[in-house]
Design a protein around this motif. Structure first.
Motif, PDB file in Angstrom:
ATOM      1  N   GLY A  35     -27.900  -6.987   3.735  1.00  0.00           N
ATOM      2  CA  GLY A  35     -28.985  -6.509   4.582  1.00  0.00           C
ATOM      3  C   GLY A  35     -28.852  -5.012   4.807  1.00  0.00           C
ATOM      4  N   PRO A  36     -29.949  -4.382   5.211  1.00  0.00           N
ATOM      5  CA  PRO A  36     -29.950  -2.914   5.323  1.00  0.00           C
ATOM      6  C   PRO A  36     -28.933  -2.365   6.329  1.00  0.00           C
ATOM      7  N   GLU A  37     -28.795  -3.036   7.490  1.00  0.00           N
ATOM      8  CA  GLU A  37     -27.886  -2.515   8.512  1.00  0.00           C
ATOM      9  C   GLU A  37     -26.430  -2.604   8.051  1.00  0.00           C
ATOM     10  N   ARG A  38     -26.038  -3.739   7.546  1.00  0.00           N
ATOM     11  CA  ARG A  38     -24.656  -3.908   7.104  1.00  0.00           C
ATOM     12  C   ARG A  38     -24.369  -3.102   5.839  1.00  0.00           C
ATOM     13  N   TYR A  39     -25.369  -3.000   4.948  1.00  0.00           N
ATOM     14  CA  TYR A  39     -25.180  -2.153   3.761  1.00  0.00           C
ATOM     15  C   TYR A  39     -25.013  -0.698   4.181  1.00  0.00           C
TER      16      TYR A  39
END
Length: 186
Positions: A35-39
């Motif tokens: 996901g964008p936040e964790r990436y």
């Protein structure tokens, strides 16, 4: 000599190609699954740890130069003295990197306003990546030998194998649900 140069060029291009292809294939998979936040947290972690390269202070380049000279002259006593000195320095730098990782892991959530869930994941990621970098610094003299002996082909075979193993481990860590910490360990 021309054969050595051609072999080295081919090995360097193969290493570059494997790195580029694995990055091209793995990045969308990692982004999609984390996901964008964790990436974004992963990119932040690798960027922060990337700054540890500044601690090198030219030791690795100097070792490469001096090792090549000692090997060319057959000066194995000089080679041992040089490697031992650089190894001690790189071990000390490794300790500094571990201490820096502890500090960065402690302050990162506050510097970057991370959510509580992300904070629980990013701290171990920074510590694992810092420890990995410290270990790489300590063992760097072992990797200089093929390059000092003009065997870039062997160095690239090790690099290609390592990159493929790392990409496989990242894929499996995400596939098995280990998240950012699993990717860091990989």
């Amino acid at each position: 000599m021309l054969q050595v140069v051609a072999r080295s060029i081919a090995a360097n291009w193969a290493g570059f190609a494997v790195h580029a292809i694995t990055t091209f294939l793995l990045t969308p998979y990692v982004l999609w699954n984390l996901g964008p936040e964790r990436y974004g947290a992963w990119v932040l972690t690798t960027s922060l740890v990337g700054y540890y390269g500044m601690f090198d202070l030219g030791f690795r380049a100097g070792l490469n130069q001096f090792m090549t000279g000692h090997l060319a002259q057959g000066d194995f006593d000089g080679l041992n003295r040089t490697v031992n000195s650089v190894m001690r320095a790189l071990l000390a730098i490794g300790v500094v990197i571990i201490l820096a990782s502890l500090a960065v892991a402690g302050f990162a959530p506050y510097m970057f306003r991370l959510s509580a869930d992300l904070t629980r994941e990013i701290r171990p990621c920074i510590l694992v990546m810092g420890l990995s970098t410290a270990i790489q610094f300590a063992f760097f003299p072992c990797g200089v030998v093929p390059i000092a002996k003009l065997r870039h082909d062997l160095a690239n075979v090790v690099g290609i194998t390592t990159r493929l193993l790392q990409a496989s481990c990242i894929y499996l860590a995400i596939h098995w649900g280990y998240g950012l910490v699993g990717v860091s360990v990989a």
